[in-house]
Design an enzyme around this catalytic site. Structure first.
Site, short mmCIF file in Angstrom:
data_model
loop_
_atom_site.label_atom_id
_atom_site.label_comp_id
_atom_site.label_asym_id
_atom_site.label_seq_id
_atom_site.Cartn_x
_atom_site.Cartn_y
_atom_site.Cartn_z
N GLY A 122 0.73 -0.97 0.21
CA GLY A 122 -0.60 0.12 -0.12
C GLY A 122 0.89 0.99 0.27
O GLY A 122 1.94 1.47 0.46
N VAL A 247 33.39 -3.40 18.74
CA VAL A 247 33.26 -4.02 17.26
C VAL A 247 33.72 -3.36 16.40
O VAL A 247 33.46 -2.01 15.65
CB VAL A 247 31.60 -4.68 17.07
N GLY A 281 18.56 -4.24 17.62
CA GLY A 281 17.97 -2.79 17.62
C GLY A 281 17.38 -2.79 16.50
O GLY A 281 17.64 -3.38 15.42
N ARG A 282 15.97 -2.48 15.63
CA ARG A 282 14.99 -2.08 14.85
C ARG A 282 14.88 -1.02 14.80
O ARG A 282 15.12 0.24 15.21
CB ARG A 282 14.27 -3.20 15.20
N ASP A 322 5.39 -0.53 15.26
CA ASP A 322 6.82 -0.56 16.02
C ASP A 322 7.10 1.26 15.06
O ASP A 322 8.20 1.29 15.13
CB ASP A 322 7.73 -1.75 15.52
N ALA A 330 4.68 -6.69 20.59
CA ALA A 330 3.64 -6.93 19.42
C ALA A 330 2.10 -6.24 20.52
O ALA A 330 1.22 -5.85 20.19
CB ALA A 330 3.47 -8.19 19.30
N HIS A 454 -1.96 -23.52 45.91
CA HIS A 454 -0.87 -24.44 46.30
C HIS A 454 -0.95 -25.33 46.45
O HIS A 454 -1.33 -26.32 46.32
CB HIS A 454 -0.73 -24.16 48.00
#
Ligand code: FAD
Ligand code: NAI
Length: 475
Positions: A122, A247, A281-282, A322, A330, A454
């Site tokens: 879309g 890194v 991460g995103r 997100d 989610a 219990h």
């Protein structure tokens, strides 16, 4: 004439498909557009969560946990399991089948709720009378119009600069979930949620796992005491986690990947691995959405700018999940989707960001809701803390899993619960009680006075609440 809808949702992940269903329940004519393709090129709604996230990762965590139990824990129950083998192809096929069941479930739910589903991409074409025109590019192309649009286009894995994902040696979450054989040596960059979950899967199956983390602290967002306890357990399992590394060059060669890094002591280290998972991460995803066509505002991270109600700068256009600010979870995406559908219907949809639970599905599991002890200290809030170890819980002993604890943080004056933090067996389920309690503004005393079955792990929750007032009964 183009098809007209009251509400069009772009993206069929947990934010989008749930928004579409809720909007349909509220009486709107709804369409949902999602471009995810399964292996055969057919529709696979459910987004990252269903296809390459929550669901497949939990399927692999389950399979690998069975393998670990058969190899290392059956014996203590008197069960002999000789020559235990893992058929990785079968495990991956099972995972794919679990994913498919979820994809099909969503397509069924669309039918049941009379949501029109479009399989394709879309993109905004521009404004139309009383709304917006959206082009849908799938097997065919068509334009549809919507009075209200909900964008739920999700996120993508962040790559290290100069090291693109080839999904053969350098893997994002996608490749990490379909490795064909257990790598002898597996390197991961980032000891966040994905690093720990995927690192656990492949370690249990026999890989030598090294996780390289840039920050000097382990799980900085987690309550320090809980993070420390979890780290102890991971160390014992042989999950090697190096903190405070820098890194450097990464060489993706024919035989595997070489990661050059500087460790916390400042020494140069060369790490050879068969596979590398990058889990740092995103990034929010608006690829192909053509936000410029309607003047949609994005921030410097590429996230769609929204207010507290998920309204964008464009009237009638909303964004959830997100692709907007807030935790990339989610259930957060779903709650926002429901709230937006209800707001469109003139109702008062609400998302309480203070009671969104987090769970890391490692073994032990880690779960929390509300503020950590370090946050309360920083904010100068006077609090009381109470902890209870699973070691003193009868059900945990019977299960053979006594790692970890439950920790309550309550206001020093009012006793209102400010945070609950857990590390241990099945805490992904136990945390719900804490969420309910906080949502109802309960005090620690409220939980301490409730009858818990219990023997159950939930008794550790009650005991931790009692511990706030220094009156545990079993410890
Ligand atoms: P997404 O799920 O990313 O869905 C977006 C959808 O929109 C996709 O299907 C995409 O194809 C589609 N799309 C994008 N652009 C267009 C377009 N222009 N046209 C049509 N379709 C489009 N969260 C948890 O809460 N619990 C977990 O256990 C958990 N585990 C995870 C494990 C991994 C390995 C990963 C990577 C993530 C995990 N997450 C977990 C995070 C969770 O997956 C996300 O927070 C969630 O999927 C976000 O939902 P969303 O609807 O915003 O976006
Ligand atoms: P993350 O944000 O959880 O962790 C990333 C880690 O990488 C951090 O510890 C960070 O300090 C580190 N890092 C970043 N850049 C680095 C670098 N250059 N070198 C070394 N370390 C570096 O992100 P992750 O694990 O990729 O997961 C993304 C998101 O997906 C999570 O934040 C979460 O929202 C969601 N998710 C949720 C799950 C769950 O709820 N159980 C499971 C998996 C993912």
């Amino acid at each position: 004439m183009s098809k007209q809808f009251d509400v069009v949702v772009i993206g069929g992940g947990p934010g989008g498909y749930i928004a579409a269903i809720r909007a349909a329940q509220l009486g709107f004519q709804v369409a949902c557009i999602d471009e995810w393709k399964n292996a055969a090129g057919g529709p696979a709604p459910g987004g990252t969560c269903t296809n390459v996230g929550c669901i497949p990762s939990k399927a692999l965590l389950q399979s690998s946990e069975h393998f670990e139990h058969a190899n290392h824990h059956f014996e203590e129950h008197g069960i002999t399991a000789k020559d235990v083998k893992m058929d990785v192809a079968k495990m991956i096929a099972r995972k794919d089948n679990v994913v498919k069941q979820n994809n099909d479930g969503i397509l069924y739910l669309f039918k049941k709720n009379k949501v029109t589903f479009f399989h394709g991409r879309g993109s905004f074409a521009g404004k139309a009378e009383g709304g917006y025109t959206i082009n849908v590019a799938g097997k065919t192309e068509e334009a549809i119009t919507a009075k209200q649009v909900i964008i739920a286009t999700g996120s993508n894995a962040r790559a290290l600069p100069g090291t693109p994902f080839d999904e053969v040696n350098v893997l994002s979450n996608d490749g990490a979930l379909r490795v064909g054989a257990v790598p002898k040596k597996l390197a991961l960059i980032g000891s966040g949620v994905i690093g720990l979950e995927m690192g656990s899967v492949w370690r249990r199956l026999g890989a030598e796992v090294t996780i390289l983390e840039g920050l000097p602290t382990f799980l900085g967002a987690v309550d320090e005491q809980i993070a420390k306890e979890a780290k102890k357990a991971f160390d014992k399992q042989g999950l090697k986690i190096e903190l405070g590394v820098k890194v450097g060059e990464i060489v993706n060669g024919k035989k595997g990947v070489t990661v050059n890094y500087t460790n916390a002591k400042g020494e140069a280290v060369v790490l050879d691995a068969d596979k590398l998972i990058v889990s740092i991460g995103r990034v929010p995803n608006t690829i192909g959405l053509n936000p410029e066509a309607i003047g949609l505002q994005l921030d410097e991270r590429g996230a769609i700018v929204v207010d507290g109600d998920c309204k964008t700068n464009v009237p009638g256009v909303w964004a959830v999940g997100d692709v907007v600010r807030g935790p990339m979870l989610a259930h957060k995406a779903e709650e926002e989707g429901v709230a937006v559908a209800e707001r469109i219907a003139g109702q008062h949809g609400h998302v309480n960001f203070n009671t969104i639970p987090w769970v890391i599905y490692t073994s032990p599991e880690i779960a929390w809701v509300g503020r950590t002890e370090q946050q309360l200290k920083e904010q100068g809030v006077a609090y009381k803390a109470g902890t209870f170890p699973f070691l003193a819980n009868g059900r945990a002993r019977a299960l053979g899993d006594t790692t970890g604890m439950v920790k309550f943080l309550a206001d020093a004056t009012t006793d209102e619960i400010l945070g609950v933090h857990m590390v241990g067996p099945q805490v992904s389920e136990l945390i719900s009680e804490a969420v309910v309690a906080m949502e109802f503004k309960a005090s620690a005393e409220d939980i301490a006075r409730i009858c818990h079955a219990h023997p159950s792990l939930s008794e550790a929750t009650k005991e931790a609440a009692l511990a706030v007032d220094k009156r545990t009964l079993n410890f």
